[in-house]
Design an enzyme around this catalytic site. Structure first.
Site, mmCIF file in Angstrom:
data_model
loop_
_atom_site.group_PDB
_atom_site.id
_atom_site.type_symbol
_atom_site.label_atom_id
_atom_site.label_comp_id
_atom_site.label_asym_id
_atom_site.label_seq_id
_atom_site.Cartn_x
_atom_site.Cartn_y
_atom_site.Cartn_z
ATOM 1 C CB CYS B 93 -0.948 -0.005 1.209
ATOM 2 S SG CYS B 93 -1.982 -1.386 1.478
ATOM 3 C CG HIS B 334 -6.642 1.638 0.167
ATOM 4 N ND1 HIS B 334 -5.326 2.376 -0.036
ATOM 5 C CD2 HIS B 334 -5.981 0.623 1.425
ATOM 6 C CE1 HIS B 334 -4.193 1.790 0.547
ATOM 7 N NE2 HIS B 334 -4.784 0.764 1.226
#
Lengths: 131, 386
Positions: B93, B334
């Site tokens: 991420c 996200h």
């Protein structure tokens, strides 16, 4: 796709069946899983089989499992402090009733999931109440 | 770690242009469409000619797993009709943050004057359970995934420890998501533009106890692009003067259980300390921050790791800096490879005063905090104007 061959499980059987980790020959730091180099810089890491006995420090009930565990519905996962003094993440089983932090647990061999077209069974250690 | 050598403006990295796609379930678009949309927006914003781009980085975690498409650097170059050096950067991420850092390194090395950094993830073409397996690649897969743990599960373990240690109630924790959704409603590019209440969070489907669906950032599609350049190049352009004052990164163990403490993220502490030092500021100087709230708990822990407050209850009520003004990962979405780049896009828009209904008045100094894995890779950028 992510499906690996069964060889990838076979080469980990000591870690998965015997809870084999490492112990630095110099500073005595413990590791699970094994490492190739200690934080102190020492490269001589001794093999050590951990007892599998410990205390539950935290837990979670996974209600939205990953692909390999999807058929199991929900999975309990715990953070366990082994009596040797290191932390390990492990699946919890036989958790009838309330799970309580501080519960003594022990590792036992169980079926974890099946993989591939052949449905090869992956075994591993899960933690159950040590009663 | 990337060290921007001193406070001299000539060693700073100019931000020439920014652009983001909508984040969300973008079923009409493939991964290449998303890259193209973000690239074109940033190009139009920057005033840079295509031929002036020296280098391209694409931040992405799971292109070949979710879309069957690897080789994203070349794809991004092809889309623009270019033949420049291009590569994909993967750091879970934190891919976006690390790609930005790589762009900075390319410029500081002198090999490039202008670098385009695009973050992208196309996540909604696969079963969420399959995505959960892929995302566990951010941890120590052979061991942590084998226990049945998912990424929310790792944060579930952390959350139980943290809330018990600091006596934080479930209702207090839910306030993080409530706040981020209230901000995201004002952001036209956000994935989930919906206000929620504490009760909504508590009553939502449990994902990994004690975390519910509304504690967790969604699985999103999206892309964001920034165009960076050297100061010497930027001053010849119609540059608005916003630059990256510092960029720092640190890593920690992939295996969560091997950490010294599960109540803090050392990588955030190390990266932010270095970023503040390089920019010659303190946490009190930050007006606005994009903090990596993949889970409500990760925002709380990161607030004190970034030096904004002490751990525990204090972390729940901080007035300054303003955190996640555009909705954070929770509401904005996200798309993991895009997130770190999208955070920079949002901060630049805030500093420029072009953040629309999300605008926070008078903000001068911004921070982005991008985390890969459960605190494994962290990148912190500090952004300001001349």
């Amino acid at each position: 796709m992510l499906a690996k061959s069964s060889v990838s499980s076979w080469r980990l059987y000591k870690e998965r069946y015997l809870l084999q980790g490492g112990k630095c020959s110099k500073c005595k730091r413990l590791f699970y899983p094994k490492v190739h180099l200690c934080l102190c810089g020492c490269r001589e890491i001794l093999k050590i089989n951990f007892s599998g006995k410990g205390i539950l420090k935290s837990y979670t009930q996974v209600m939205s499992p990953s692909w390999e565990f999807k058929s199991q519905g929900a999975v309990f996962v715990g953070l366990i402090e082994l009596i040797e003094g290191i932390l390990i993440i492990g699946q919890l089983s036989d958790t009838t009733g309330q799970i309580t932090i501080g519960t003594k647990v022990m590792a036992v061999l169980r079926k974890i999931y099946t993989m591939g077209k052949e449905d090869i069974i992956n075994y591993g250690l899960v933690f159950i109440p040590d009663i | 770690m990337t060290k921007i050598k001193n406070n001299n403006i000539k060693n700073k990295i100019a931000i020439l242009g920014v652009g983001s796609t909508q984040y969300g379930e973008l079923w009409h678009y493939g991964i290449g469409d998303l890259i193209a949309q973000a690239q074109i927006k940033a190009l139009d914003d920057s005033g840079v000619n295509l031929k002036e781009i020296d280098n391209i980085y694409v931040a992405n975690m799971c292109g070949e797993i979710f879309s069957g498409q690897a080789h994203l650097g070349a794809l991004a170059s092809n889309i623009l009709g270019l033949s420049v050096p291009a590569a994909r950067i993967e750091a879970a991420c934190a891919s976006g943050g690390v790609a930005i850092m790589s762009g900075i390194q390319a410029i500081l090395s002198g090999m490039s004057q202008v670098v385009m950094v695009t973050g992208v993830e196309k996540m909604t073409d696969v079963d969420p359970a399959y995505a959960a397996t892929a995302l566990m690649g951010a941890g120590l897969f052979d061991y942590e995934h084998f226990t049945g743990a998912t990424f929310p599960a790792l944060f579930g373990l952390i959350t139980r420890l943290y809330t018990e240690k600091y006596k934080i109630t479930r209702e207090q924790l839910a306030q993080i998501s409530v706040k981020n959704h209230a901000n995201g409603v004002k952001n036209p590019l956000a994935h989930i533009r919906k206000e929620i209440t504490v009760q909504d969070v508590l009553r939502a489907t449990v994902i990994a106890s004690p975390l519910t669906l509304l504690d967790c950032a969604p699985i999103s599609d999206g892309a964001s692009t920034v165009i960076l350049s050297s100061y010497d190049f930027a001053r010849k352009k119609n540059w608005d003067g916003f630059y990256i004052a510092s960029c720092a990164s640190a890593t920690d163990t992939l295996a969560l259980a091997q950490r010294e403490s599960l109540l803090e993220f050392k990588a955030t502490q190390k990266a932010s300390a270095l970023a503040y030092s390089q920019a010659r500021i303190t946490p009190k100087d930050i007006d606005i921050a994009e903090v990596h709230d993949a889970f409500s708990t990760s925002e709380i822990i990161s607030r004190h790791d970034l030096g904004f407050c002490a751990p525990g209850a204090q972390a729940l009520n901080i007035k300054r800096p303003v955190i996640n003004s555009t909705g954070g990962l929770k509401s904005r979405g996200h798309p993991v490879g895009a997130t770190g780049v999208g955070q920079l896009v949002d901060i630049v828009n805030q500093l420029r005063g072009t953040a629309g209904q999300c605008q926070i008045p008078g903000v001068k100094v911004g921070l982005t905090h991008n985390m890969g894995g459960a605190g494994v890779t962290v990148v912190v950028n500090i952004i300001r104007g001349i």
